[in-house]
Enzyme design. Structure first.
Site, PDB file in Angstrom:
ATOM      1  N   LYS A 158       0.850  -1.190   0.000  1.00 18.75           N
ATOM      2  CA  LYS A 158       0.000   0.000   0.000  1.00 18.75           C
ATOM      3  C   LYS A 158       0.877   1.228   0.000  1.00 18.75           C
ATOM      4  O   LYS A 158       2.029   1.170   0.445  1.00 18.75           O
ATOM      5  CB  LYS A 158      -0.887   0.022   1.250  1.00 18.75           C
ATOM      6  CG  LYS A 158      -2.155   0.826   1.087  1.00 18.75           C
ATOM      7  CD  LYS A 158      -3.230   0.055   0.348  1.00 18.75           C
ATOM      8  CE  LYS A 158      -4.480   0.885   0.130  1.00 18.75           C
ATOM      9  NZ  LYS A 158      -5.585   0.049  -0.356  1.00 18.75           N
TER      10      LYS A 158
HETATM   11  P1  NAD Z   1     -13.240   7.536  -2.759  1.00 17.83           P
HETATM   12  O1  NAD Z   1     -12.248   8.602  -2.558  1.00 17.83           O
HETATM   13  O2  NAD Z   1     -13.789   7.290  -4.110  1.00 17.83           O
HETATM   14  O3  NAD Z   1     -14.497   7.770  -1.777  1.00 17.83           O
HETATM   15  C1  NAD Z   1     -14.374   7.948  -0.422  1.00 17.83           C
HETATM   16  C2  NAD Z   1     -15.717   8.426   0.086  1.00 17.83           C
HETATM   17  O4  NAD Z   1     -15.705   8.452   1.502  1.00 17.83           O
HETATM   18  C3  NAD Z   1     -16.058   9.843  -0.373  1.00 17.83           C
HETATM   19  O5  NAD Z   1     -17.437   9.889  -0.711  1.00 17.83           O
HETATM   20  C4  NAD Z   1     -15.818  10.684   0.860  1.00 17.83           C
HETATM   21  O6  NAD Z   1     -16.587  11.846   0.896  1.00 17.83           O
HETATM   22  C5  NAD Z   1     -16.225   9.694   1.933  1.00 17.83           C
HETATM   23  N1  NAD Z   1     -15.694   9.988   3.249  1.00 17.83           N
HETATM   24  C6  NAD Z   1     -14.470  10.396   3.626  1.00 17.83           C
HETATM   25  N2  NAD Z   1     -14.444  10.578   4.955  1.00 17.83           N
HETATM   26  C7  NAD Z   1     -15.662  10.261   5.413  1.00 17.83           C
HETATM   27  C8  NAD Z   1     -16.256  10.220   6.683  1.00 17.83           C
HETATM   28  N3  NAD Z   1     -15.574  10.574   7.769  1.00 17.83           N
HETATM   29  N4  NAD Z   1     -17.556   9.818   6.776  1.00 17.83           N
HETATM   30  C9  NAD Z   1     -18.250   9.469   5.664  1.00 17.83           C
HETATM   31  N5  NAD Z   1     -17.738   9.484   4.466  1.00 17.83           N
HETATM   32  C10 NAD Z   1     -16.470   9.866   4.327  1.00 17.83           C
HETATM   33  O7  NAD Z   1     -12.581   6.233  -2.129  1.00 17.83           O
HETATM   34  P2  NAD Z   1     -12.902   4.699  -2.440  1.00 17.83           P
HETATM   35  O8  NAD Z   1     -11.925   4.241  -3.433  1.00 17.83           O
HETATM   36  O9  NAD Z   1     -14.372   4.515  -2.660  1.00 17.83           O
HETATM   37  O10 NAD Z   1     -12.472   4.063  -1.049  1.00 17.83           O
HETATM   38  C11 NAD Z   1     -13.382   3.927   0.051  1.00 17.83           C
HETATM   39  C12 NAD Z   1     -12.964   2.749   0.893  1.00 17.83           C
HETATM   40  O11 NAD Z   1     -12.949   1.589   0.065  1.00 17.83           O
HETATM   41  C13 NAD Z   1     -11.560   2.846   1.499  1.00 17.83           C
HETATM   42  O12 NAD Z   1     -11.544   2.209   2.750  1.00 17.83           O
HETATM   43  C14 NAD Z   1     -10.723   2.076   0.506  1.00 17.83           C
HETATM   44  O13 NAD Z   1      -9.524   1.592   1.098  1.00 17.83           O
HETATM   45  C15 NAD Z   1     -11.698   0.978   0.156  1.00 17.83           C
HETATM   46  N6  NAD Z   1     -11.376   0.279  -1.087  1.00 17.83           N
HETATM   47  C16 NAD Z   1     -11.355   0.918  -2.286  1.00 17.83           C
HETATM   48  C17 NAD Z   1     -11.014   0.199  -3.431  1.00 17.83           C
HETATM   49  C18 NAD Z   1     -11.022   0.835  -4.809  1.00 17.83           C
HETATM   50  O14 NAD Z   1     -10.824   0.089  -5.781  1.00 17.83           O
HETATM   51  N7  NAD Z   1     -11.259   2.119  -4.955  1.00 17.83           N
HETATM   52  C19 NAD Z   1     -10.730  -1.155  -3.346  1.00 17.83           C
HETATM   53  C20 NAD Z   1     -10.778  -1.786  -2.107  1.00 17.83           C
HETATM   54  C21 NAD Z   1     -11.102  -1.056  -0.991  1.00 17.83           C
END
Ligand code: NAD
Length: 422
Positions: free
Chosen positions: A112
């Site tokens: 990561k």
């Molecule tokens: P992203 O940046 O697209 O979205 C993140 C979202 O979370 C945004 O809508 C933001 O406003 C919101 N957010 C941030 N802080 C917040 C809070 N305190 N309360 C509520 N909402 C909040 O990110 P993503 O890629 O969707 O990632 C989200 C989660 O999914 C993370 O934990 C990430 O590690 C995990 N994840 C993402 C992927 C991927 O392919 N993008 C894969 C596996 C896991």
């Protein structure tokens, strides 16, 4: 209830990941030496680097790239841009990546990266300069055969494009396989953008079927309306679920009759936040976790469900689209409440599965149709879910422990088959 639920102490994310590992290692009666090795980080790089801001100031940023374990293949894991990024968080996320790749049986180790910055306050040009310099700083680790980054919180296809270009400029030729989640025009894969949310949806369908919950009319609440959360919400709504609450970093919106997903997605895109959506009541982002529902999807950051709020959570399925949203103490409370947890390393593995398919297409220089990608994603997610469920039943443990058991067994086998060098 176990003692640890009473002792409400804050663990940093890496301690939390190690605690989860220790519990699974104990269950597996893992050899002491292997236990010490697998709970440690193999490699970690911290970089401080300058970026010229638009007003001419020089600002210094801190970034990390951490490789937890490489037994099963090249390192794989996203890059996060967030003001609260810490080395402990990146270590935890790297360890979870090792288990995630193993639980869905794709041939990668776990890594990561992260940069402590606030992308919301930076211009596009500043973000590009930051990305290119960070890529150069970590270029001693990354590469299509060694360590392949991908998007995570507040990074996207555009950022991955800059990473691909920077790495390629240093090499003198194009290297699409150095990063996944790229734009389609430079070797991205069809279906990658929605893969995490789609994979999460497939596991929710399996869980609902297992519990006999009809999806038609099932209520869904989602914390975090970004790539993972918004896609999962949209796809579940398409299957007939009623998405009653969603939130983002600015707050949440609730409508017991169900939110119109199409209109909500448009609102988020145009206004930048779900709280601008007129057809619902405003709630806080943490309230969204406590609204009674059939399916709860945390899709924001770590440690959102703790011993403090877990007793108030009323759901039947918890699908962890986010990484590490539930603390070990909260886990025990939810288990006592009979919640079926689809753990993060399984529920959000769709992203890395399609990243793997993108990387394979890059290496072969041959691209597939979207149906083929969806079919493979669905097959891998469903088989992985069923395998974990089978282990949970056989070993009489919860789904998180079962997923860890499946993953750790595979990493241990690879370690033993390779032997310890020299
Ligand atoms: P992203 O940046 O697209 O979205 C993140 C979202 O979370 C945004 O809508 C933001 O406003 C919101 N957010 C941030 N802080 C917040 C809070 N305190 N309360 C509520 N909402 C909040 O990110 P993503 O890629 O969707 O990632 C989200 C989660 O999914 C993370 O934990 C990430 O590690 C995990 N994840 C993402 C992927 C991927 O392919 N993008 C894969 C596996 C896991």
């Amino acid at each position: 209830m176990a003692e640890s639920t009473v002792e409400i102490r804050e663990l940093d994310p890496f301690q939390m990941a190690q605690r989860q590992f220790d519990m699974a290692a104990e269950h597996l009666h893992l050899d002491e030496g292997l236990r010490k090795w697998l709970r440690s980080i193999n490699r970690e790089l911290t970089v401080q680097f300058p970026v010229i801001m638009d007003d001419g100031r020089l600002e210094i940023f801190t970034g990390y790239r951490v490789q937890h374990n490489l037994a099963r293949g090249p390192a794989k894991g996203g890059i996060r841009y967030h003001p609260q990024v810490t080395l402990e968080e990146v270590r935890a996320l790297a360890m979870w990546m090792t288990w995630k790749c193993a639980v869905v049986n794709i041939p990668y180790g776990g890594a990561k990266g992260g940069v402590k910055c606030n992308p919301k306050e930076m211009s596009e040009k500043e973000l590009e300069r930051l990305t290119r310099r960070y890529t150069t700083e970590i270029s001693i680790l990354i590469g299509p055969d060694s360590d392949i980054p991908a998007p995570d919180v507040y990074t996207d296809a555009r950022v991955m494009g800059w990473i691909m270009d920077t790495y390629s400029m240093h090499k003198g030729y194009s290297v699409p396989g150095v990063v996944t989640g790229k734009p389609l025009s430079i070797g991205g894969s069809l279906g990658r953008n929605e893969a995490t949310g789609r994979g999460c949806m497939y596991t929710v369908c399996q869980a609902a079927q297992h519990l006999g919950i009809p999806l038609e009319g099932a209520t869904v609440s989602v914390q975090g309306f970004g790539n993972a959360g918004a896609t999962a919400a949209r796809l579940l709504a398409e299957l007939g679920c009623r998405v009653i609450a969603v939130s983002d970093s600015q707050g949440g919106i609730y409508n017991k009759n169900g939110l119109d997903m199409k209109a909500l997605l448009q609102c988020k895109q145009e206004q930048g936040t779900v709280i601008a959506f007129p057809e619902g009541d405003k709630v806080s982002s943490t309230d969204v976790l406590e609204i009674p529902c059939d399916i709860l999807i945390p899709a924001a950051l770590e440690a959102q469900i703790t011993a403090e709020n877990a007793p108030r959570i009323k759901t039947r399925i918890l699908a962890e689209a986010a990484n590490g949203p539930t603390t070990p103490e909260a886990d025990e409370i939810l288990a006592d409440q009979g919640v079926l947890i689809i753990p993060d390393i399984l529920a959000n593995a769709g992203g890395v599965v399609v990243s793997y398919l993108e990387w394979v297409q890059n290496l072969q220089e041959f691209f597939w149709r979207e149906e083929r990608i969806r079919e493979q994603l669905q097959q891998i997610m469903e088989e992985s879910f069923q395998h974990v469920l089978h282990v949970a039943t056989e070993e009489k443990v919860g789904m998180r422990m079962a997923a860890s058991i499946v993953a750790i067994r595979r990493v241990v086998q690879a370690t033993l088959d390779r032997g310890v060098y020299p």
